[in-house]
Design an enzyme around this catalytic site. Structure first.
Site, PDB file in Angstrom:
ATOM      1  N   ASP A  38       0.853  -1.196   0.000  1.00 31.78           N
ATOM      2  CA  ASP A  38       0.000   0.000   0.000  1.00 31.78           C
ATOM      3  C   ASP A  38       0.886   1.242   0.000  1.00 31.78           C
ATOM      4  O   ASP A  38       1.736   1.396   0.867  1.00 31.78           O
ATOM      5  CB  ASP A  38      -0.879  -0.059   1.261  1.00 31.78           C
ATOM      6  CG  ASP A  38      -1.722   1.176   1.445  1.00 31.78           C
ATOM      7  OD1 ASP A  38      -2.935   1.101   1.259  1.00 31.78           O
ATOM      8  OD2 ASP A  38      -1.166   2.236   1.817  1.00 31.78           O
ATOM      9  N   ASP A  43      -3.256   2.289  -5.914  1.00 37.75           N
ATOM     10  CA  ASP A  43      -2.139   2.351  -4.966  1.00 37.75           C
ATOM     11  C   ASP A  43      -2.005   1.125  -4.060  1.00 37.75           C
ATOM     12  O   ASP A  43      -1.288   1.161  -3.085  1.00 37.75           O
ATOM     13  CB  ASP A  43      -2.258   3.620  -4.110  1.00 37.75           C
ATOM     14  CG  ASP A  43      -3.432   3.562  -3.151  1.00 37.75           C
ATOM     15  OD1 ASP A  43      -4.441   2.929  -3.499  1.00 37.75           O
ATOM     16  OD2 ASP A  43      -3.335   4.144  -2.063  1.00 37.75           O
ATOM     17  N   GLU A  44      -2.710   0.057  -4.381  1.00 38.35           N
ATOM     18  CA  GLU A  44      -2.611  -1.148  -3.552  1.00 38.35           C
ATOM     19  C   GLU A  44      -2.569  -2.383  -4.427  1.00 38.35           C
ATOM     20  O   GLU A  44      -3.302  -2.475  -5.408  1.00 38.35           O
ATOM     21  CB  GLU A  44      -3.854  -1.293  -2.660  1.00 38.35           C
ATOM     22  CG  GLU A  44      -3.854  -0.435  -1.425  1.00 38.35           C
ATOM     23  CD  GLU A  44      -5.147  -0.606  -0.643  1.00 38.35           C
ATOM     24  OE1 GLU A  44      -5.409  -1.728  -0.179  1.00 38.35           O
ATOM     25  OE2 GLU A  44      -5.888   0.369  -0.529  1.00 38.35           O
TER      26      GLU A  44
END
Length: 417
Positions: A11, A113-114
DNA sequence: TCTGGGGTCCTAGGACCC
DNA sequence: TCTGGGGTCCTAGGACCC
């Protein structure tokens, strides 16, 4: 018994803000946005003014993601506000994925973003997961310029919860034997899938921590919260066994776009023009994914922020801009309550692969012509941009002829592990 | 609270069928 | 019809994620 799986969840810390800061430093800026009160956010003039990401110094002013820029500025008048540049973020995200691919091919992009990584088989080659997670974290920091948190566990849910433990720039484990110590003392609202509606319901029956939920009576929770109750009870106990979904984007269930209009719409013609521009985008994406739809939905949000939607099941499959827009038109006219409109959205679902099309009895040469036309327009727009070809109704309207969406193939996020 | 946009899944009620 | 029940499909709304 099969061997235990090992998952990572990677993350990016304050993703949009970190990427913006990294990009600016690499392009000569002297200021690191991460060290000053700053946010990435939209433009209040076009009624897009919310906080999308914040720096840690901004967080100290109690600024939260999703709140209005106006409120954020009241909390911190010296706040630096940056407009989002999604293409930069997509590049940063892709660079991270490419780096992680060196360690495992089994990666599920969960959002921009993960990502989840199935590290189980890679263990034989690269060794200890904690050591390797730290190596990945350091490489991303040194080679790409931003920090991440990495959570490690035997399932995706616990890996995700682990990544959330303490930020930034950290690796955490959350294995079954660590639940009592690291997981159960946390407030129940930290649990994945416990949102703002579920929290007060849990509090009312005396559940305040994840441990309270884990040790509660399952039947009682199910009585109050139905199947969702069972899900979060299992999550609180660390029970979850989904696998990495590699072909998630092939199994897409719906495609939609929506937009907040800078002014309130009060007449049908303007509303239909906005709906047409959204239909152009949605149907183009539909054709790009080689899908056909048979369910169409229109959502209206009025100037009092009340939303309602109407949908219609078709007895045929289509990817045609014209056919979809015909349904959109009918849906809008049947549902609009004649009040000022702030936001419009359309969505198509019940998707099938294009090769499964059953030609309906209405299908004829005319349809074949329309299909060819859509195809030609798509090709031109991909090559020269969306403005290259537009319907005359958009001329002088001040309305974008294709609207909605951030960028093509920008990865989106949902709540399914 | 002057409050974006893109998704997935679940539930409840009504229509319709046998 | 002052009436049952089970199954499926459709529609509207809501919950959650970031």
């Amino acid at each position: 018994m099969q061997n235990k799986k090992i998952f990572f969840l990677i993350d990016v810390n304050s993703a949009f803000l970190s990427w913006e800061a990294t990009y600016r430093l690499q392009h000569g800026s002297k200021i690191d946005l991460r060290n000053i009160p700053s946010i990435v956010g939209g433009d209040p003039k076009t009624r897009h003014g919310i906080v999308l990401a914040k720096s840690i110094p901004a967080k100290k002013y109690n600024i939260t993601t999703g709140e209005s820029l106006r409120d954020a500025l009241i909390k911190c008048p010296t706040l630096t506000i940056i407009k989002p540049s999604y293409m930069i973020y997509l590049q940063a995200s892709n660079a991270m994925i490419n780096l992680v691919k060196e360690y495992s091919p089994k990666i599920q992009r969960f959002s921009i973003d993960e990502c989840f990584v199935d590290y189980t088989d890679s263990q034989k080659i690269f060794g200890d997961p904690i050591k390797v997670a730290n190596e990945i974290k350091e490489r991303i920091k040194n080679e790409l310029g931003f920090t991440v948190n990495i959570g490690i566990s035997n399932n995706k849910l616990l890996a995700k919860m682990a990544s959330d433990l303490k930020k930034p720039d950290m690796v955490h484990t959350l294995f079954k034997d660590e639940l009592k110590e690291k997981f159960w003392p946390l407030s129940v609202e930290k649990l994945f899938m416990v949102g703002r509606k579920t929290l007060p319901k849990l509090n009312r029956i005396g559940i305040f921590t994840i441990g309270d939920l884990a040790n509660s009576n399952l039947e009682l929770i199910q009585y109050y919260l139905k199947s969702h109750g069972k899900l979060i009870w299992e999550y609180a106990n660390g029970i979850e066994n989904s696998q990495i979904m590699l072909n998630k984007y092939e199994n897409i269930k719906s495609i939609g776009n929506s937009t907040t209009i800078p002014y309130d719409i009060e007449n049908v013609e303007i509303a239909l023009l906005h709906l047409l521009s959204l239909t152009e985008m949605v149907s183009m994406r539909l054709r790009d994914k080689k899908k056909l739809c048979s369910l169409i939905s229109v959502t209206i949000k009025n100037n009092e922020f009340i939303s309602y939607s109407h949908q219609r099941k078709l007895y045929y499959l289509t990817d045609s801009t014209n056919e979809i827009f015909n349904e959109v038109k009918k849906l809008f006219i049947n549902s609009w309550k004649n009040e000022p409109i702030r936001h419009l959205g359309i969505s198509v679902s019940s998707l099938k692969n294009n090769d499964e099309k059953q030609l309906s009895i209405w299908d004829n040469k005319n349809n074949e012509k329309l299909r060819k036309l859509d195809q030609t327009i798509d090709e031109l727009r991909y090559k020269y941009g969306n403005q290259i070809i537009q319907r005359t109704s958009f001329l002088h309207s001040g309305i974008k002829n294709v609207n909605g969406g951030i960028e093509k193939d920008y990865p989106t996020m949902n709540s399914i592990l």
